[in-house]
Design an enzyme around this catalytic site. Sequence first.
Site, PDB file in Angstrom:
ATOM      1  CE  LYS A 262      -6.135  -5.385   0.231  1.00  0.00           C
ATOM      2  NZ  LYS A 262      -4.976  -4.828  -0.343  1.00  0.00           N
TER       3      LYS A 262
ATOM      4  N   GLY B 277       2.264  11.233  -8.216  1.00  0.00           N
ATOM      5  CA  GLY B 277       2.369  11.281  -6.682  1.00  0.00           C
ATOM      6  C   GLY B 277       3.812  10.305  -6.304  1.00  0.00           C
ATOM      7  CG  ASN B 278       4.090   8.969  -2.315  1.00  0.00           C
ATOM      8  OD1 ASN B 278       4.798   9.870  -2.021  1.00  0.00           O
ATOM      9  ND2 ASN B 278       2.778   8.653  -1.578  1.00  0.00           N
TER      10      ASN B 278
HETATM   11  P1  NAD Z   1      -0.555   8.924  -4.505  1.00  0.00           P
HETATM   12  O1  NAD Z   1      -1.647   9.356  -3.824  1.00  0.00           O
HETATM   13  O2  NAD Z   1       0.990   9.282  -4.025  1.00  0.00           O
HETATM   14  O3  NAD Z   1      -0.359   9.573  -6.065  1.00  0.00           O
HETATM   15  C1  NAD Z   1      -1.644   9.638  -7.002  1.00  0.00           C
HETATM   16  C2  NAD Z   1      -1.637  10.865  -7.639  1.00  0.00           C
HETATM   17  O4  NAD Z   1      -2.526  10.832  -8.622  1.00  0.00           O
HETATM   18  C3  NAD Z   1      -1.685  11.877  -6.854  1.00  0.00           C
HETATM   19  O5  NAD Z   1      -0.672  13.062  -7.241  1.00  0.00           O
HETATM   20  C4  NAD Z   1      -3.041  12.542  -7.301  1.00  0.00           C
HETATM   21  O6  NAD Z   1      -3.137  14.032  -7.333  1.00  0.00           O
HETATM   22  C5  NAD Z   1      -3.213  12.031  -8.707  1.00  0.00           C
HETATM   23  N1  NAD Z   1      -4.604  11.830  -9.217  1.00  0.00           N
HETATM   24  C6  NAD Z   1      -5.662  11.501  -8.764  1.00  0.00           C
HETATM   25  N2  NAD Z   1      -6.647  11.681  -9.435  1.00  0.00           N
HETATM   26  C7  NAD Z   1      -5.996  11.998 -10.626  1.00  0.00           C
HETATM   27  C8  NAD Z   1      -6.661  12.246 -11.965  1.00  0.00           C
HETATM   28  N3  NAD Z   1      -8.021  12.200 -12.196  1.00  0.00           N
HETATM   29  N4  NAD Z   1      -5.919  12.807 -13.002  1.00  0.00           N
HETATM   30  C9  NAD Z   1      -4.503  12.879 -12.927  1.00  0.00           C
HETATM   31  N5  NAD Z   1      -3.933  12.646 -11.421  1.00  0.00           N
HETATM   32  C10 NAD Z   1      -4.715  12.180 -10.391  1.00  0.00           C
HETATM   33  O7  NAD Z   1      -0.349   7.421  -4.964  1.00  0.00           O
HETATM   34  P2  NAD Z   1       0.970   6.205  -5.182  1.00  0.00           P
HETATM   35  O8  NAD Z   1       1.223   5.824  -3.964  1.00  0.00           O
HETATM   36  O9  NAD Z   1       1.946   7.139  -6.064  1.00  0.00           O
HETATM   37  O10 NAD Z   1       0.006   5.148  -5.877  1.00  0.00           O
HETATM   38  C11 NAD Z   1      -0.410   5.579  -7.381  1.00  0.00           C
HETATM   39  C12 NAD Z   1      -1.230   4.211  -7.843  1.00  0.00           C
HETATM   40  O11 NAD Z   1      -0.195   2.845  -8.079  1.00  0.00           O
HETATM   41  C13 NAD Z   1      -2.302   3.897  -7.159  1.00  0.00           C
HETATM   42  O12 NAD Z   1      -3.386   3.305  -7.744  1.00  0.00           O
HETATM   43  C14 NAD Z   1      -1.759   2.809  -6.196  1.00  0.00           C
HETATM   44  O13 NAD Z   1      -2.773   2.014  -5.692  1.00  0.00           O
HETATM   45  C15 NAD Z   1      -0.829   2.154  -7.097  1.00  0.00           C
HETATM   46  N6  NAD Z   1       0.221   1.390  -6.193  1.00  0.00           N
HETATM   47  C16 NAD Z   1       1.254   2.100  -5.432  1.00  0.00           C
HETATM   48  C17 NAD Z   1       2.047   1.445  -4.619  1.00  0.00           C
HETATM   49  C18 NAD Z   1       3.197   2.272  -3.861  1.00  0.00           C
HETATM   50  O14 NAD Z   1       3.879   1.559  -3.503  1.00  0.00           O
HETATM   51  N7  NAD Z   1       2.753   3.300  -3.510  1.00  0.00           N
HETATM   52  C19 NAD Z   1       2.212  -0.012  -4.862  1.00  0.00           C
HETATM   53  C20 NAD Z   1       1.388  -0.724  -5.712  1.00  0.00           C
HETATM   54  C21 NAD Z   1       0.243  -0.180  -6.460  1.00  0.00           C
END
Ligand code: NAD
Length: 343
Positions: free
Chosen positions: A79, A176-177
């Site tokens: 990291k 989200g994503n």
């Molecule tokens: P993102 O930012 O696209 O989505 C997160 C969503 O959570 C957003 O829509 C946001 O509005 C919502 N949110 C924030 N605070 C909130 C709350 N208090 N209550 C309800 N909703 C809330 O992020 P992502 O890429 O979808 O990732 C989501 C999680 O998964 C993160 O913790 C990320 O670290 C983890 N993660 C993602 C990936 C990836 O491939 N994108 C891989 C490993 C881990």
Amino acid sequence: MFIKDITVDGYEKIIEVEDKSTGLHAIIAVHNTNLGSAVGGTRIYPYAHRDDAFNDVLRLSKGMTYKSALAGINFGGGKSVIIADPSKKTPELLRGFGEFVESLNGKYICAEDVNSSTADMKIISEVTNNVAGLEGDGGDPSPLTALGVFSSIKVTAEQKLNIPLNELTVAVQGVGNVGGGVVKHLTSNGAKVYIADVNQTALKELAEQTGAEIVSSNDIMTIESDIFSPCAMGAILNNETIPNLKCKAVVGAANNQLATNEDADLLLEKGILYAPDYLVNAGGIINVHFERSKEGYDVKKAQNAAVAIGDTLLEVYAIAEKENISPTVAADELAEKRLALKK
Ligand code: NAD
């Protein structure tokens, strides 16, 4: 560029740089390369103290070793952190960071992370090839992460809770994503899904598309469901929230869901099955693995590997049950076994 070596027990290589000409202050930690080059994201954050950044990079690099080992990927764990205000990052700073990465001769490969984007990785790639997560290769890892989460929910429901998907109820926090993708997989397989997010527009759109039912952010963790799926932020499982959960299992994408290690035992005592987050969300690192494969990115192979997260999860559940330990401890044990095999 003056690069300082730092020795810490249990870590293969740690380097730090403070470069006046570019304003770069960064640390790279390579925890373990038994399985291959260390891969892990580059976090850009205005840490108040240098030691906060140092502790973060140690903790996160070790986490990457375990994540890749458990996902069956031949990557080591590493990291990096850049101590800076992300709104003030410049191409010079990123190129300086690229030189810093290059100084390790491929022992560490950086990727996007908190406050670093694919566009930043492109700039870094002007000075080093040791960069993953570039636009146009594997692209956005989220669909693969969502597939891995769905596979984990599926095996948990069908094999541990004895509930078929078309009778399953899941509460998803964050659409989200990743969360949005998980909801689409679930609803297209007939599951009843509750959704909550702070972004009302995203919620409404997804509800219209999928038939998922919107609930308030305050209620999503306490609503009666078979599975709670945290897909927003970390540390949401703690001694205040766990007693109020009304689900049979927790299976989600968010990183670092447990506030403390003891919270894994708290879930165990309450009879709630916990799927270790770093295994469930390994689709992202699996995507990087296929992106960097010599044969080029093969979407089918990448998807199969994400689905296989479910098989590893069943293995983890079985160890936990047999040894009467939490799945979190069982996951660490299995990862350590895989690491030792490759020594
Ligand atoms: P993102 O930012 O696209 O989505 C997160 C969503 O959570 C957003 O829509 C946001 O509005 C919502 N949110 C924030 N605070 C909130 C709350 N208090 N209550 C309800 N909703 C809330 O992020 P992502 O890429 O979808 O990732 C989501 C999680 O998964 C993160 O913790 C990320 O670290 C983890 N993660 C993602 C990936 C990836 O491939 N994108 C891989 C490993 C881990």
